[in-house]
Design an enzyme around this catalytic site. Sequence first.
Site, PDB file in Angstrom:
ATOM      1  N   LEU A 136       6.125  25.142  44.797  1.00  0.00           N
ATOM      2  CA  LEU A 136       6.775  24.285  43.820  1.00  0.00           C
ATOM      3  C   LEU A 136       6.952  25.101  42.548  1.00  0.00           C
ATOM      4  O   LEU A 136       6.115  25.953  42.232  1.00  0.00           O
ATOM      5  CB  LEU A 136       5.921  23.040  43.515  1.00  0.00           C
ATOM      6  CG  LEU A 136       5.723  22.018  44.637  1.00  0.00           C
ATOM      7  CD1 LEU A 136       4.783  20.909  44.168  1.00  0.00           C
ATOM      8  CD2 LEU A 136       7.047  21.425  45.093  1.00  0.00           C
ATOM      9  N   ASP A 137       8.028  24.839  41.828  1.00  0.00           N
ATOM     10  CA  ASP A 137       8.223  25.529  40.555  1.00  0.00           C
ATOM     11  C   ASP A 137       7.069  25.219  39.608  1.00  0.00           C
ATOM     12  O   ASP A 137       6.403  24.181  39.727  1.00  0.00           O
ATOM     13  CB  ASP A 137       9.541  25.094  39.906  1.00  0.00           C
ATOM     14  CG  ASP A 137      10.751  25.489  40.734  1.00  0.00           C
ATOM     15  OD1 ASP A 137      10.651  26.492  41.473  1.00  0.00           O
ATOM     16  OD2 ASP A 137      11.781  24.799  40.657  1.00  0.00           O
ATOM     17  N   LYS A 138       6.844  26.101  38.664  1.00  0.00           N
ATOM     18  CA  LYS A 138       5.741  25.945  37.712  1.00  0.00           C
ATOM     19  C   LYS A 138       5.702  24.546  37.111  1.00  0.00           C
ATOM     20  O   LYS A 138       4.641  23.917  37.062  1.00  0.00           O
ATOM     21  CB  LYS A 138       5.875  26.988  36.598  1.00  0.00           C
ATOM     22  CG  LYS A 138       4.884  26.807  35.453  1.00  0.00           C
ATOM     23  CD  LYS A 138       5.144  27.783  34.324  1.00  0.00           C
ATOM     24  CE  LYS A 138       4.223  27.502  33.133  1.00  0.00           C
ATOM     25  NZ  LYS A 138       4.492  28.425  32.000  1.00  0.00           N
TER      26      LYS A 138
END
Length: 324
Positions: A136-138
């Site tokens: 997942l993106d940050k």
Amino acid sequence: MTSIRHEATVPLTAAGRRFDQALAEMFPDYSRSRLSGWIKSGAAMLDGVQVPPRHLLRGGEQVQLQAELETEVTSTAEAIPLEIVHEDEHLLVLNKPAGLVVHPGAGNPAGTLLNGLLHHDPGLAELPRAGIVHRLDKDTSGLMVVARSFPALTALVEMLSRHDVERQYEAVVLGTMVAGGTVDAPLGRSMGDRLRQSVRDEEDGKRAVTHYRLRERFRAHTLVQCQLETGRTHQIRVHMAHVGHPLLGDPLYGGGLKLPKGAAPELVAVLRGFRRQALHAEQLAFVHPVTAEPLSFSVERPADQLALIEALRADLALHGTDDY
């Protein structure tokens, strides 16, 4: 470092095949590159004799495999709090908070989810990427699955490639949408900015499909549910921007701050203070890679996204629907 020892008989159906190819099918828990390395080093032998990876088999030979599982991950373990939703000997499912980077990299050498996983389970150092099979993106929150064994790692990677893992997201986008739909648009790295992805033609991009449906409409925003058919980098963020409704707070693909006419100071403060893409991975479902048990998980939206939605609902209740 863990020692392994296996003995097995080459099936007669493998006659005429290469040793490295047959070994990969006989021991699918280990990667092809690792098995090939063991053949070359003599850790994997045939009838007690070291042979090259391309050696042709006749079937019926005895394989002796004795090796050390080298550490695949050299990052430092860190005591980072993790919200574990499910855990067994083969996998774990966790709820990643927004702001936590998944992998160490440029600008983030430590303090990542991977560092926290190594502290939670030091044995993950023996798996590639500490068992992380997707990301997942940050600044995206929500559910992720991590492998804890070689059989689970191999199976989960295959399941993801076949799109057999169901992933559902909730997002707040800019603008008032009138209907749900499907975005089927290939994605690839942007030619002008390597940090961004962009919609490309079929020759340059990888197939990417996002299904979305409306949940709630507010005066200048919409709450949507997104279902991934594929899992490309930034897929939901790029696809929603592509249809003219970028995610609220998205620093890469967003359209800037959008305030409803006559918005109260409380809503303005919430919108100005929401400094990440409003995206949450709320549901995850798949068949257990080892036991074949159907698994399904869901987590509540995080506090900041809940406060955002409640503020938008309050604004709609105050002004009605005349100011779309």
